[in-house]
Design a protein around this motif. Structure first.
Motif, PDB file in Angstrom:
ATOM      1  N   THR A 163     -16.660  25.836  23.313  1.00 13.78           N
ATOM      2  CA  THR A 163     -17.520  25.836  22.129  1.00 13.78           C
ATOM      3  C   THR A 163     -16.796  26.231  20.858  1.00 13.78           C
ATOM      4  OG1 THR A 163     -18.123  28.134  22.573  1.00 13.78           O
ATOM      5  CG2 THR A 163     -19.555  26.417  23.488  1.00 13.78           C
ATOM      6  N   SER A 164     -15.503  26.523  20.953  1.00 11.48           N
ATOM      7  CA  SER A 164     -14.839  27.112  19.788  1.00 11.48           C
ATOM      8  C   SER A 164     -14.772  26.139  18.617  1.00 11.48           C
ATOM      9  CB  SER A 164     -13.434  27.586  20.161  1.00 11.48           C
ATOM     10  OG  SER A 164     -12.660  26.488  20.550  1.00 11.48           O
ATOM     11  N   ALA A 165     -14.830  24.848  18.912  1.00 16.04           N
ATOM     12  CA  ALA A 165     -14.740  23.879  17.816  1.00 16.04           C
ATOM     13  C   ALA A 165     -16.108  23.396  17.365  1.00 16.04           C
ATOM     14  CB  ALA A 165     -13.883  22.692  18.245  1.00 16.04           C
ATOM     15  N   LEU A 166     -17.153  23.989  17.919  1.00 22.91           N
ATOM     16  CA  LEU A 166     -18.492  23.463  17.646  1.00 22.91           C
ATOM     17  C   LEU A 166     -19.303  24.398  16.758  1.00 22.91           C
ATOM     18  CD1 LEU A 166     -19.449  22.270  21.252  1.00 22.91           C
ATOM     19  CD2 LEU A 166     -18.424  20.932  19.394  1.00 22.91           C
ATOM     20  N   ASP A 167     -20.255  23.815  16.032  1.00 27.78           N
ATOM     21  CA  ASP A 167     -21.180  24.637  15.235  1.00 27.78           C
ATOM     22  C   ASP A 167     -22.247  25.249  16.150  1.00 27.78           C
ATOM     23  OD1 ASP A 167     -22.941  22.608  15.856  1.00 27.78           O
ATOM     24  OD2 ASP A 167     -22.753  21.639  13.899  1.00 27.78           O
ATOM     25  N   ASP A 168     -23.091  26.090  15.593  1.00 28.42           N
ATOM     26  CA  ASP A 168     -24.047  26.840  16.405  1.00 28.42           C
ATOM     27  C   ASP A 168     -24.953  25.913  17.216  1.00 28.42           C
ATOM     28  OD1 ASP A 168     -22.903  29.044  15.413  1.00 28.42           O
ATOM     29  OD2 ASP A 168     -24.585  29.653  14.108  1.00 28.42           O
ATOM     30  N   ILE A 191     -16.425  30.268  32.626  1.00 29.05           N
ATOM     31  CA  ILE A 191     -16.093  29.925  31.243  1.00 29.05           C
ATOM     32  C   ILE A 191     -15.175  31.000  30.679  1.00 29.05           C
ATOM     33  CG2 ILE A 191     -17.009  29.518  28.925  1.00 29.05           C
ATOM     34  CD1 ILE A 191     -19.639  28.679  30.196  1.00 29.05           C
ATOM     35  N   VAL A 192     -14.017  30.596  30.155  1.00 31.77           N
ATOM     36  CA  VAL A 192     -13.179  31.577  29.448  1.00 31.77           C
ATOM     37  C   VAL A 192     -13.358  31.330  27.966  1.00 31.77           C
ATOM     38  CG1 VAL A 192     -11.494  31.804  31.309  1.00 31.77           C
ATOM     39  CG2 VAL A 192     -11.094  30.173  29.473  1.00 31.77           C
ATOM     40  N   THR A 193     -13.545  32.409  27.213  1.00 30.78           N
ATOM     41  CA  THR A 193     -13.808  32.243  25.777  1.00 30.78           C
ATOM     42  C   THR A 193     -13.575  33.531  25.021  1.00 30.78           C
ATOM     43  OG1 THR A 193     -15.431  31.429  24.176  1.00 30.78           O
ATOM     44  CG2 THR A 193     -16.259  32.846  25.926  1.00 30.78           C
ATOM     45  N   HIS A 194     -13.395  33.388  23.716  1.00 29.53           N
ATOM     46  CA  HIS A 194     -13.468  34.593  22.882  1.00 29.53           C
ATOM     47  C   HIS A 194     -14.662  34.468  21.948  1.00 29.53           C
ATOM     48  CE1 HIS A 194     -11.398  31.812  20.139  1.00 29.53           C
ATOM     49  NE2 HIS A 194     -11.906  32.556  19.153  1.00 29.53           N
ATOM     50  N   ASP A 195     -15.522  33.486  22.255  1.00 26.45           N
ATOM     51  CA  ASP A 195     -16.662  33.188  21.400  1.00 26.45           C
ATOM     52  C   ASP A 195     -17.816  34.138  21.732  1.00 26.45           C
ATOM     53  OD1 ASP A 195     -18.713  32.111  19.952  1.00 26.45           O
ATOM     54  OD2 ASP A 195     -18.325  30.035  20.565  1.00 26.45           O
ATOM     55  N   ASN A 196     -18.065  35.079  20.811  1.00 19.13           N
ATOM     56  CA  ASN A 196     -19.074  36.095  21.085  1.00 19.13           C
ATOM     57  C   ASN A 196     -20.489  35.542  21.124  1.00 19.13           C
ATOM     58  OD1 ASN A 196     -17.306  38.268  21.376  1.00 19.13           O
ATOM     59  ND2 ASN A 196     -17.061  38.403  19.138  1.00 19.13           N
ATOM     60  N   ARG A 197     -20.655  34.319  20.596  1.00 13.44           N
ATOM     61  CA  ARG A 197     -21.981  33.707  20.614  1.00 13.44           C
ATOM     62  C   ARG A 197     -22.480  33.512  22.055  1.00 13.44           C
ATOM     63  NH1 ARG A 197     -20.859  28.561  16.826  1.00 13.44           N
ATOM     64  NH2 ARG A 197     -18.972  28.573  18.105  1.00 13.44           N
ATOM     65  N   LEU A 198     -21.525  33.495  23.002  1.00 19.77           N
ATOM     66  CA  LEU A 198     -21.914  33.175  24.364  1.00 19.77           C
ATOM     67  C   LEU A 198     -22.330  34.398  25.173  1.00 19.77           C
ATOM     68  CD1 LEU A 198     -19.138  30.589  25.325  1.00 19.77           C
ATOM     69  CD2 LEU A 198     -21.300  30.229  24.113  1.00 19.77           C
ATOM     70  N   LYS A 199     -21.977  35.609  24.622  1.00 19.64           N
ATOM     71  CA  LYS A 199     -22.147  36.819  25.426  1.00 19.64           C
ATOM     72  C   LYS A 199     -23.572  36.992  25.932  1.00 19.64           C
ATOM     73  CE  LYS A 199     -18.495  39.855  23.738  1.00 19.64           C
ATOM     74  NZ  LYS A 199     -18.194  40.994  22.856  1.00 19.64           N
ATOM     75  N   THR A 200     -24.514  36.643  25.072  1.00 13.91           N
ATOM     76  CA  THR A 200     -25.907  36.892  25.416  1.00 13.91           C
ATOM     77  C   THR A 200     -26.413  35.994  26.535  1.00 13.91           C
ATOM     78  OG1 THR A 200     -26.549  35.373  23.670  1.00 13.91           O
ATOM     79  CG2 THR A 200     -26.522  37.719  23.121  1.00 13.91           C
ATOM     80  N   ARG A 201     -25.711  34.938  26.820  1.00 14.62           N
ATOM     81  CA  ARG A 201     -26.232  33.935  27.751  1.00 14.62           C
ATOM     82  C   ARG A 201     -25.779  34.134  29.193  1.00 14.62           C
ATOM     83  NH1 ARG A 201     -28.526  28.903  25.309  1.00 14.62           N
ATOM     84  NH2 ARG A 201     -28.747  28.667  27.538  1.00 14.62           N
TER      85      ARG A 201
END
Lengths: 208, 479
Positions: A163-168, A191-201
């Motif tokens: 998701t790092s290249a994608l908008d919300d 999923i490996v990520t540093h995208d904090n938007r995903l933490k809640t899911r």
């Protein structure tokens, strides 16, 4: 079920990474968080069999991947592991349909057109069936990559910064699709990520 | 989606680069293939037309020209020779000579050469009459299969020949008797297919008439008179000549003849009995001519094709003797043709070298194209590995692309060369009256295919090895 034990990786320049042991059951969704340089991608590549394991072991559904020959590993990966990358890549000279057909063939499976059609329908890509990858938007490409990752009903789906290249809005859609599709084939999703938007899911999270 | 299809799609994805390679490759292959075709068919034509002729005797000049004009009918003759000089070779009792076939050149019909000769020429080229009969009388003509086909001529057709070797209206012998087609030869594949054959004497008659054009009316009357006279005198041959020779020559020739007859009295007698009276009252124009051996000294022919009974010391020396001791020239077809090959060979080698360079450049362009595409394709190659492709799969993918380019280049090149041959064939036919075919395929073309594929393979090996060694993880991390 995916289990890793005592995974280490030494870069050519001597830097050593030690990874925590992982244990993900069938159908379980895990998030691996880490900053850039923490070795998230390396871990993902090790699990996918794209890098040679130097020490430790990876076991997917009773198959010890580190003990497979190169050819066996290629075949095993194609058949059992689906991968979504940060930026999706396709064979540029083939249409979307042909790209998915290629994924089936390279995994040693017969080309199943109805499976391809149904998965593209689920991801709302039916109209791009005969489009070349160039003609897809970033969001469409990422959805197409998900389609390809789940196509062969793998035991394990790996996603590297999907998701790092994608908008919300697109992020929301992609994560939802990943989870739905993984669930539909009862695959383990990592999923490996540093995208904090995903933490809640995700309930299960591992910090590197 | 197998490797082959995938290769094909990859090539189609970069049409310009693929086009460039195909143009280069097909040019190289096409040029070599065309050279092979032309060389092969030239040789085939040349060798078929050698027809076992050991020696060609004609006027002094270029020996190659003598051979080309008398045997291959593609050059102007070196000149004419007197029958006086040629007579020894025509002697049926000659100890070494099996056949001596007279050739008279200088006229054409719509660009096809009219040849005054004897019926023996049919045996030489193993030609047979397909319909009609063999020519026998003056102004009777047999036509080769190609002539019949191209000019759409049938038995019974009449025509007037033109002077020279190209079809020019104002060179037509309008005031002579017309030639009449009495037989059509079966195709032989040799030069005889392109010729119109008649008696040697017809040639003389045509040209004597040509010179006499302004006095034709008188000449016609003379005819009748002489024919009658002939009948009474029982001295056919001299009268025939008398008839058509210019007046100022006739006296002198008459003398000559009597002298000649004296020497060959016995022979003459036989001939006369044989010919019988029935022909003698006809106009001399349509008479069955005498054997050339008995014609008068000053009559001319262009050359003689000689076939020996056996090759031995004397026959080997004959050529040198003729060249050193007479006003004639003798040339050996095999030697002259070998010389011609050597001359052609040099040009051919240059062209072959050129073609080889083009193919090399084509191979190089395959290499460069595949190699440079690796950079832009590294993600998709890595991706294919991720999807389960083994290293060998990528190796063969690139190799297949190289081979496919070479194969297509070969196919296009072969089509081009055969089209080129077709073009050349029509051109050669117009110019040289030679039949070439575009639809002959040579075993060498298989070698060319194998060679081309080998080139494609070699050009693809390094990129293919590189592709198979793609480090998936590194590549994807960069992306």
């Amino acid at each position: 079920m995916l289990r890793t034990q005592g995974l280490n990786f030494v870069y050519p320049l001597g830097e050593r990474l030690t990874f925590p042991d992982l244990r993900c059951n069938d159908g379980e969704h895990c998030l691996i968080l880490g900053q850039s340089g923490s070795g998230k991608t390396t871990l993902l590549h090790l699990i996918a069999g794209l890098r040679t394991v130097q020490s430790g072991s990876i076991v997917l559904n009773d198959t010890k991947m580190s003990e497979l020959s190169a050819g066996q590993l290629d075949r095993f990966r194609g058949r059992n592991i689906g991968i979504v990358f940060q930026l999706s890549h396709f064979v540029r000279s083939l249409t979307l349909e042909e790209n998915l057909g290629l994924a089936q063939r390279l995994a040693g499976l017969p080309v199943n057109h109805s499976r391809i059609s149904s998965i593209l329908a689920q991801l709302n890509l039916t109209h791009k069936l005969r489009a070349k990858p160039d003609a897809l938007s970033i969001g469409e490409q990422q959805r197409a990559a998900i389609a390809r990752a789940v196509l062969n009903q793998p035991a394990l789906i790996l996603a590297d910064e999907p998701t790092s290249a994608l908008d919300d809005a697109n992020t929301e859609q992609v994560i939802q699709l990943l989870q739905e599709q993984a669930a539909s084939v009862n695959a383990t999703l990592l999923i490996v990520t540093h995208d904090n938007r995903l933490k809640t899911r995700f309930e299960q999270q591992i910090q590197l | 989606m197998n490797t082959f299809q995938l290769s094909w799609k990859n090539l189609r994805y970069k049409p310009l680069s693929t086009l460039l390679i195909l143009v280069l490759f097909s040019l190289g292959v096409g040029l070599i293939s065309l050279l092979l075709l032309v060389e092969n068919q030239l040789r085939e034509n040349f060798e078929k037309n050698l027809a076992g002729v050991n020696l060609v005797v004609g006027a002094k000049g270029s020996p190659l020209q003598l051979i080309l004009s008398s045997m291959y009918h593609i050059d102007a003759p070196t000149g004419n020779i007197n029958l006086k000089e040629a007579r020894p070779f025509l002697n049926p009792k000659h100890p070494f000579i099996d056949q001596a076939i007279p050739i008279s050149l200088g006229d054409n019909h719509k660009g096809y050469r009219l040849v005054g000769t004897s019926q023996d020429i049919l045996k030489l080229y193993k030609a047979q009459v397909a319909s009609g009969k063999v020519w026998e009388r003056n102004f009777e003509v047999n036509i080769g299969a190609s002539v019949a086909k191209e000019l759409n001529m049938k038995i019974g057709d009449e025509f007037k020949s033109s002077h020279g070797f190209v079809d020019e209206v104002d060179m037509k012998h309008d005031h002579t008797q017309a030639f009449k087609v009495v037989g059509i030869l079966a195709p032989t594949g040799s030069v005889i297919d392109q010729l119109l054959l008649t008696t040697t004497q017809s040639f003389w008659l045509v040209h004597e008439h040509g010179e006499e054009e302004h006095q034709e009316d008188e000449g016609e009357e003379d005819h009748e008179h002489e024919a009658d006279h002939d009948h009474d005198a029982d001295k056919g041959h001299s009268d025939e000549d008398h008839d058509h020779e210019k007046d100022k020559h006739s006296e002198h020739e008459h003398d000559d003849h009597d002298h000649e007859d004296g020497e060959h009295e016995h022979h003459d007698h036989e001939e006369h009995d044989h010919e019988g009276d029935e022909h003698h009252h006809e106009a001399a124009l349509n008479a069955i001519p005498k054997p050339l051996f008995e014609e008068n000294d000053s009559a001319e022919i262009t050359s003689l094709l000689i076939k020996f009974k056996a090759l031995n010391f004397q026959t080997l020396n004959m050529q040198r003797n003729i060249n050193e001791n007479t006003d004639l020239q003798a040339a050996t077809p095999a030697i002259e043709i070998a010389r011609l090959y050597t001359l052609m060979g040099t040009g051919e080698q240059v062209l072959r070298l050129l073609a080889a360079v083009i193919i090399f450049v084509a191979g190089l362009s395959i290499f460069i194209s595949l190699y440079s595409s690796l950079k832009e394709r590294k993600y998709e190659l890595a991706l294919m590995r991720v999807m389960g492709a083994a290293q060998t799969k990528l190796f063969f993918l690139l190799i297949t692309e190289g081979l496919l380019l070479a194969l297509m280049g070969f196919v296009i090149g072969t089509i081009l060369s055969h089209l080129g041959m077709q073009l050349l064939a029509s051109f050669m036919k117009d110019t040289y009256r030679y039949s070439f075919t575009a639809f002959q395929f040579l075993p060498q073309e298989w070698f060319l295919l194998i060679g081309g594929l080998l080139f494609g393979f070699i050009a693809a090996v390094i990129p293919a090895v590189q592709a198979s060694r793609t480090d998936i993880s590194e590549t994807l991390t960069q992306g």
